[in-house]
Scaffold this motif. Sequence first.
Motif, PDB file in Angstrom:
ATOM      1  N   LEU A   1       0.839  -1.206   0.000  1.00  0.00           N
ATOM      2  CA  LEU A   1       0.000   0.000   0.000  1.00  0.00           C
ATOM      3  C   LEU A   1       0.868   1.248   0.000  1.00  0.00           C
ATOM      4  CD1 LEU A   1      -2.803   1.309   0.158  1.00  0.00           C
ATOM      5  CD2 LEU A   1      -2.592   1.205   2.648  1.00  0.00           C
ATOM      6  N   ARG A   2       1.913   1.250   0.828  1.00  0.00           N
ATOM      7  CA  ARG A   2       2.833   2.402   0.903  1.00  0.00           C
ATOM      8  C   ARG A   2       3.434   2.679  -0.481  1.00  0.00           C
ATOM      9  NH1 ARG A   2       5.533   5.508   4.316  1.00  0.00           N
ATOM     10  NH2 ARG A   2       4.528   4.614   6.119  1.00  0.00           N
ATOM     11  N   LYS A   3       3.874   1.630  -1.163  1.00  0.00           N
ATOM     12  CA  LYS A   3       4.467   1.805  -2.495  1.00  0.00           C
ATOM     13  C   LYS A   3       3.429   2.345  -3.476  1.00  0.00           C
ATOM     14  CE  LYS A   3       6.769  -0.680  -6.248  1.00  0.00           C
ATOM     15  NZ  LYS A   3       6.176   0.203  -7.211  1.00  0.00           N
ATOM     16  N   SER A   4       2.215   1.817  -3.431  1.00  0.00           N
ATOM     17  CA  SER A   4       1.165   2.277  -4.343  1.00  0.00           C
ATOM     18  C   SER A   4       0.833   3.751  -4.120  1.00  0.00           C
ATOM     19  CB  SER A   4      -0.101   1.432  -4.158  1.00  0.00           C
ATOM     20  OG  SER A   4       0.126   0.099  -4.512  1.00  0.00           O
ATOM     21  N   ILE A   5       0.754   4.153  -2.865  1.00  0.00           N
ATOM     22  CA  ILE A   5       0.459   5.562  -2.545  1.00  0.00           C
ATOM     23  C   ILE A   5       1.604   6.452  -2.984  1.00  0.00           C
ATOM     24  CG2 ILE A   5       0.092   7.209  -0.672  1.00  0.00           C
ATOM     25  CD1 ILE A   5      -1.610   5.034   0.712  1.00  0.00           C
ATOM     26  N   LYS A   6       2.849   6.030  -2.712  1.00  0.00           N
ATOM     27  CA  LYS A   6       4.014   6.820  -3.142  1.00  0.00           C
ATOM     28  C   LYS A   6       4.014   6.992  -4.656  1.00  0.00           C
ATOM     29  CE  LYS A   6       7.536   6.096   0.381  1.00  0.00           C
ATOM     30  NZ  LYS A   6       8.843   5.495   0.674  1.00  0.00           N
TER      31      LYS A   6
END
Length: 72
Positions: free
Chosen positions: A62-67
């Motif tokens: 999720l963190r990677k997708s948001i970034k």
Amino acid sequence: EMIHLALKKEATKSTQMHYRMLDFIHLLFREGNPAGAKTALNIMGICSDTVRLPMLRGSENLRKSIKDFLSR
């Protein structure tokens, strides 16, 4: 800005902005509330991504997708 455009009777521009934001909105709720919101705010340097149990922090995926979304 989306609301300001709508109030100025610029519905087409406001609607276009809304549809551009839909992917981000889906990311915010992918792993439940408040994990996505806290993860996004943490990436932006606004707050910690710590949540109270029984909730969990957002995953690395999720963190990677948001970034990725925020970098566009």
